[in-house]
Motif scaffolding. Structure first.
Motif, short mmCIF file in Angstrom:
data_model
loop_
_atom_site.label_atom_id
_atom_site.label_comp_id
_atom_site.label_asym_id
_atom_site.label_seq_id
_atom_site.Cartn_x
_atom_site.Cartn_y
_atom_site.Cartn_z
N SER A 168 -9.04 15.76 -115.47
CA SER A 168 -10.08 15.41 -116.44
C SER A 168 -10.94 14.23 -115.98
O SER A 168 -12.04 14.03 -116.49
CB SER A 168 -9.47 15.10 -117.80
OG SER A 168 -8.54 14.03 -117.69
N GLY A 194 -12.25 14.15 -113.16
CA GLY A 194 -13.24 14.75 -112.26
C GLY A 194 -14.36 15.44 -113.01
O GLY A 194 -14.42 15.42 -114.23
N LYS A 195 -15.22 16.08 -112.24
CA LYS A 195 -16.39 16.75 -112.80
C LYS A 195 -16.09 18.22 -113.07
O LYS A 195 -15.69 18.94 -112.17
CB LYS A 195 -17.57 16.62 -111.84
CG LYS A 195 -18.83 17.29 -112.36
CD LYS A 195 -19.95 17.18 -111.36
CE LYS A 195 -21.24 17.81 -111.82
NZ LYS A 195 -21.18 19.03 -112.54
N PHE A 196 -16.30 18.63 -114.31
CA PHE A 196 -16.24 20.05 -114.66
C PHE A 196 -17.63 20.62 -114.45
O PHE A 196 -18.59 20.16 -115.05
CB PHE A 196 -15.78 20.23 -116.11
CG PHE A 196 -15.99 21.63 -116.64
CD1 PHE A 196 -15.56 22.74 -115.93
CD2 PHE A 196 -16.63 21.84 -117.84
CE1 PHE A 196 -15.76 24.02 -116.42
CE2 PHE A 196 -16.84 23.11 -118.35
CZ PHE A 196 -16.39 24.20 -117.63
N ASP A 197 -17.75 21.58 -113.56
CA ASP A 197 -19.03 22.23 -113.28
C ASP A 197 -19.13 23.47 -114.18
O ASP A 197 -18.51 24.49 -113.91
CB ASP A 197 -19.12 22.63 -111.81
CG ASP A 197 -20.49 23.16 -111.43
OD1 ASP A 197 -21.15 23.79 -112.29
OD2 ASP A 197 -20.89 22.96 -110.27
N ILE A 245 -13.47 22.71 -111.53
CA ILE A 245 -13.19 21.29 -111.79
C ILE A 245 -12.78 20.69 -110.46
O ILE A 245 -12.05 21.31 -109.69
CB ILE A 245 -12.10 21.09 -112.87
CG1 ILE A 245 -11.93 19.62 -113.22
CG2 ILE A 245 -10.78 21.66 -112.48
CD1 ILE A 245 -12.67 19.16 -114.43
N GLU A 246 -13.30 19.50 -110.19
CA GLU A 246 -13.00 18.83 -108.92
C GLU A 246 -12.18 17.58 -109.18
O GLU A 246 -12.53 16.76 -110.02
CB GLU A 246 -14.28 18.46 -108.20
CG GLU A 246 -14.03 17.79 -106.86
CD GLU A 246 -15.31 17.52 -106.07
OE1 GLU A 246 -15.21 16.87 -105.03
OE2 GLU A 246 -16.38 17.96 -106.50
N LYS A 304 -10.78 21.42 -105.45
CA LYS A 304 -11.47 22.12 -106.53
C LYS A 304 -10.61 23.29 -107.01
O LYS A 304 -9.92 23.93 -106.23
CB LYS A 304 -12.82 22.68 -106.06
CG LYS A 304 -13.91 21.67 -106.02
CD LYS A 304 -15.23 22.36 -105.76
CE LYS A 304 -16.35 21.34 -105.75
NZ LYS A 304 -17.63 21.96 -105.48
N GLU A 362 -18.63 21.63 -121.51
CA GLU A 362 -17.89 20.42 -121.87
C GLU A 362 -16.38 20.66 -121.72
O GLU A 362 -15.91 21.79 -121.70
CB GLU A 362 -18.20 20.00 -123.31
CG GLU A 362 -19.63 19.55 -123.50
CD GLU A 362 -19.92 19.08 -124.92
OE1 GLU A 362 -20.94 18.42 -125.09
OE2 GLU A 362 -19.13 19.38 -125.84
N VAL A 365 -11.13 13.99 -108.49
CA VAL A 365 -11.84 12.86 -107.87
C VAL A 365 -11.01 12.15 -106.80
O VAL A 365 -11.56 11.41 -105.99
CB VAL A 365 -12.33 11.83 -108.92
CG1 VAL A 365 -13.33 12.46 -109.86
CG2 VAL A 365 -11.17 11.22 -109.68
#
Length: 108
Positions: free
Chosen positions: A53, A55-58, A64-65, A72, A18, A67
């Motif tokens: 924030s 974007g997607k945190f993997d 983190i990417e 990345k 998270e 958007v």
């Protein structure tokens, strides 16, 4: 350099995989929990001024990417992992105590 720490949240509020955003003055700081370790970076893509924030945190890859254009970053050290970003994201210190997670903008 700021010696004042900004409270982020209780550790129970930021589980592995998270992320959340805290504000230190005018600076938005993205804080992530990667496998039980906490990392903080400026919530701004180094390629273009856009919130990471969004974007997607993997949580598996520690990335983190953005958007906006797909850049990345490694959340552990802030380095850019692919174009169009070539510069790292600004990293900030994190401390954890009995109250929770803290960070600060420690730039001059």
């Amino acid at each position: 350099m700021s010696e004042n720490w900004t409270f982020v949240c209780a550790t129970a509020q930021l589980l592995p995989g998270e992320s959340t955003v805290a504000w230190d003055g005018d600076t938005a700081i993205l804080v992530v929990n990667y496998d039980g370790d906490y990392y903080a970076m400026e919530d701004k893509c180094s390629h273009e001024d856009f919130e990471l924030s969004a974007g997607k945190f993997d949580g598996d890859e520690a990335t983190i990417e953005c958007v906006l254009h797909g850049a990345k970053f490694d959340v552990r050290d802030g380095r850019a992992l692919c174009a169009p970003a070539y510069e790292p994201v600004v990293k900030f210190p994190v401390k954890v105590d009995d109250v929770g997670i803290w960070t600060r903008d420690d730039r001059e």
